[in-house]
Design an enzyme around this catalytic site. Structure first.
Site, PDB file in Angstrom:
ATOM      1  N   ASP A 151      -0.243   5.373   0.788  1.00  9.63           N
ATOM      2  CA  ASP A 151      -0.758   6.314   1.647  1.00  9.63           C
ATOM      3  C   ASP A 151      -0.704   5.722   3.065  1.00  9.63           C
ATOM      4  O   ASP A 151      -1.591   4.797   3.322  1.00  9.63           O
ATOM      5  CB  ASP A 151      -2.027   7.119   1.217  1.00  9.63           C
ATOM      6  CG  ASP A 151      -1.896   7.494  -0.183  1.00  9.63           C
ATOM      7  OD1 ASP A 151      -2.497   7.199  -0.977  1.00  9.63           O
ATOM      8  OD2 ASP A 151      -0.977   8.515  -0.132  1.00  9.63           O
ATOM      9  N   ASP A 170       0.993  -1.209   0.079  1.00  3.99           N
ATOM     10  CA  ASP A 170      -0.052   0.124  -0.002  1.00  3.99           C
ATOM     11  C   ASP A 170       0.925   1.321  -0.004  1.00  3.99           C
ATOM     12  O   ASP A 170       2.118   1.171   0.408  1.00  3.99           O
ATOM     13  CB  ASP A 170      -0.796  -0.169   1.283  1.00  3.99           C
ATOM     14  CG  ASP A 170      -1.551   1.225   1.707  1.00  3.99           C
ATOM     15  OD1 ASP A 170      -2.297   1.819   0.867  1.00  3.99           O
ATOM     16  OD2 ASP A 170      -1.434   1.686   2.428  1.00  3.99           O
TER      17      ASP A 170
HETATM   18  C1  XBP Z   1      -5.391   6.045   0.561  1.00  4.84           C
HETATM   19  C2  XBP Z   1      -6.542   6.750  -0.004  1.00  4.84           C
HETATM   20  C3  XBP Z   1      -6.548   7.764  -0.956  1.00  4.84           C
HETATM   21  C4  XBP Z   1      -5.688   9.113  -0.627  1.00  4.84           C
HETATM   22  C5  XBP Z   1      -6.061  10.129  -1.408  1.00  4.84           C
HETATM   23  O1  XBP Z   1      -4.947   5.156  -0.213  1.00  4.84           O
HETATM   24  O2  XBP Z   1      -7.699   6.278   0.537  1.00  4.84           O
HETATM   25  O3  XBP Z   1      -7.887   7.923  -1.511  1.00  4.84           O
HETATM   26  O4  XBP Z   1      -6.564   9.282   0.779  1.00  4.84           O
HETATM   27  O5  XBP Z   1      -5.732   9.864  -2.863  1.00  4.84           O
HETATM   28  P1  XBP Z   1      -4.080   3.868   0.064  1.00  4.84           P
HETATM   29  P2  XBP Z   1      -6.793  10.235  -4.011  1.00  4.84           P
HETATM   30  O6  XBP Z   1      -3.875   3.921   1.555  1.00  4.84           O
HETATM   31  O7  XBP Z   1      -4.923   2.617  -0.436  1.00  4.84           O
HETATM   32  O8  XBP Z   1      -2.767   4.045  -0.537  1.00  4.84           O
HETATM   33  O9  XBP Z   1      -7.088  11.438  -3.725  1.00  4.84           O
HETATM   34  O10 XBP Z   1      -5.932   9.926  -5.391  1.00  4.84           O
HETATM   35  O11 XBP Z   1      -7.843   8.966  -3.911  1.00  4.84           O
HETATM   36 MG    MG Z   2      -2.935   3.129   3.008  1.00  2.00          MG
END
Ligand code: XBP
Ligand code: MG
Length: 262
Positions: free
Chosen positions: A12, A10
Site C-alpha cells: 500500500d 511493501d
Molecule cells: C498499509 C496499511 C494497511 C492498509 C489497510 O499497509 O497500514 O492497514 O492501510 O489494509 P502497507 P487493511 O503500507 O504495510 O502495505 O485494512 O487490510 O489493514
Molecule cells: Mg505502505
C-alpha cells in the site's frame, strides 16, 4: 559482502496508490452500510494512516473521535466492519480502480526474469494482495513471489520489524542480501529495524515523513519515458530503477553501516 538476492516490497502506497481512493473509500462505505455516520475525509485519513492495520485504525478512530460510541462487543463489531471493508476494497480492485504505480510492474518483471527472489511485506490483509495482483499485475504474477507476508500473520504490525523477520525466515535469507521498498516512515522503521537497506517511494500521504536512514527517496520507480525524481540519494544518470542500479546501490550500501534504526 553479500550479493543481492531478494527484493522485499511493501504494497500500500509503494506498489500501488491504494489508500486515498481504495482503502479509505472502502472503510467509508462499510461504515455507511453499517448505519454509522463515520466518515474518513482525505485529510483525516492522513492522520489515521499513522496507525498500521485496518482493524487497529478503526479502534484508534473510535478511541480518538467516537468516545461516546457504545456497543455490546467492540472486538466483534470491528472485525465485522473490517471484513466488510475488505470485501468492498476487493470490489474496487476488481473494477480496475487501483493501478500499479509508475515503474513498479516493469521492475517486478525484470527482477523475476533475472532470478532475484521476490517477497511481499505488507500490513494489509493477504486477500487484498492476491486481489491487487490478480487485477493489476500479470495473470501468473502471484507465483513470482516466494513469500507473501501480510496482515495478521504477525502480532505486531509496522513499525515493528516482525513482518520483515517473518519474510526473511521464509526466504531463509539474511537481511544484508535483500533490499526493501517502502512508502512511509512506519514501513521504513520496520525494515531498518530488521536490518534491511531500504528504498522509499513517496506518495501524497507520505512525502513529508521522516525517511532518515533510507538508501534513497524517490517519487516513484521511474520508467524509461518517465524519469523518477531523486529526493534523497545520489542522482547519477539513472532515470529509473532497474536491477543493475539496485545491485550497484546494494553493493555500495553493504560497505556502509545501516543507520537510522531507532
Ligand atoms: C498499509 C496499511 C494497511 C492498509 C489497510 O499497509 O497500514 O492497514 O492501510 O489494509 P502497507 P487493511 O503500507 O504495510 O502495505 O485494512 O487490510 O489493514
Ligand atoms: Mg505502505
Amino acid at each position: 559482502m553479500s550479493q543481492l538476492e531478494a527484493l522485499l516490497f511493501d504494497v500500500d502506497g509503494t506498489l500501488a496508490d491504494t489508500e486515498r481512493d481504495g482503502h479509505r473509500v472502502a472503510f467509508n462505505t462499510a461504515f455507511a452500510n453499517a448505519g454509522l455516520d463515520w466518515h474518513w475525509s482525505v485529510e483525516l485519513y492522513r492522520e489515521l494512516l499513522a496507525v498500521a492495520g485496518g482493524k487497529e485504525r478503526i479502534r484508534h478512530y473510535i478511541d480518538r473521535y467516537q468516545q461516546d460510541f457504545k456497543t455490546a462487543d467492540l472486538d466483534a463489531l470491528i472485525a465485522e466492519l473490517h471484513k466488510h471493508k475488505t470485501q468492498l476494497y476487493r470490489q474496487l480492485l476488481a473494477a480496475g480502480k487501483i493501478p500499479f504505480r509508475p515503474g513498479a510492474k516493469r521492475l517486478l518483471r525484470q527482477a523475476h526474469a533475472q532470478g532475484l527472489k521476490l517477497g511481499i511485506v505488507t500490513t494489509t490483509a493477504a486477500e487484498n494482495v492476491y486481489a491487487l495482483f490478480e487485477h493489476a499485475l500479470d495473470s501468473n504474477a502471484i507465483g513470482w513471489f516466494e513469500v507473501i507476508a501480510a496482515g495478521d500473520v504477525v502480532a505486531h504490525k509496522k513499525p515493528a520489524p516482525d513482518i520483515y523477520h517473518y519474510a526473511l525466515r521464509k526466504l531463509a535469507l539474511d537481511a544484508d542480501s535483500c533490499l526493501a521498498f517502502e512508502d512511509s516512515s512506519n514501513g521504513l522503521r520496520a525494515s531498518l529495524q530488521a536490518g534491511v537497506q531500504t528504498i522509499v517511494v513517496v506518495n501524497d500521504y507520505t512525502y513529508d515523513h521522516d525517511f532518515d536512514g533510507a538508501l534513497a527517496v524517490l517519487d516513484h520507480f521511474g520508467e524509461p519515458e518517465k524519469s523518477f525524481t531523486m529526493i534523497v540519494g545520489e542522482v547519477g544518470k539513472s532515470r529509473y530503477l532497474d536491477v543493475d542500479l539496485l545491485r550497484r546501490w546494494h553493493a555500495g550500501a553493504s560497505a556502509r553501516p545501516l543507520h537510522g534504526t531507532r
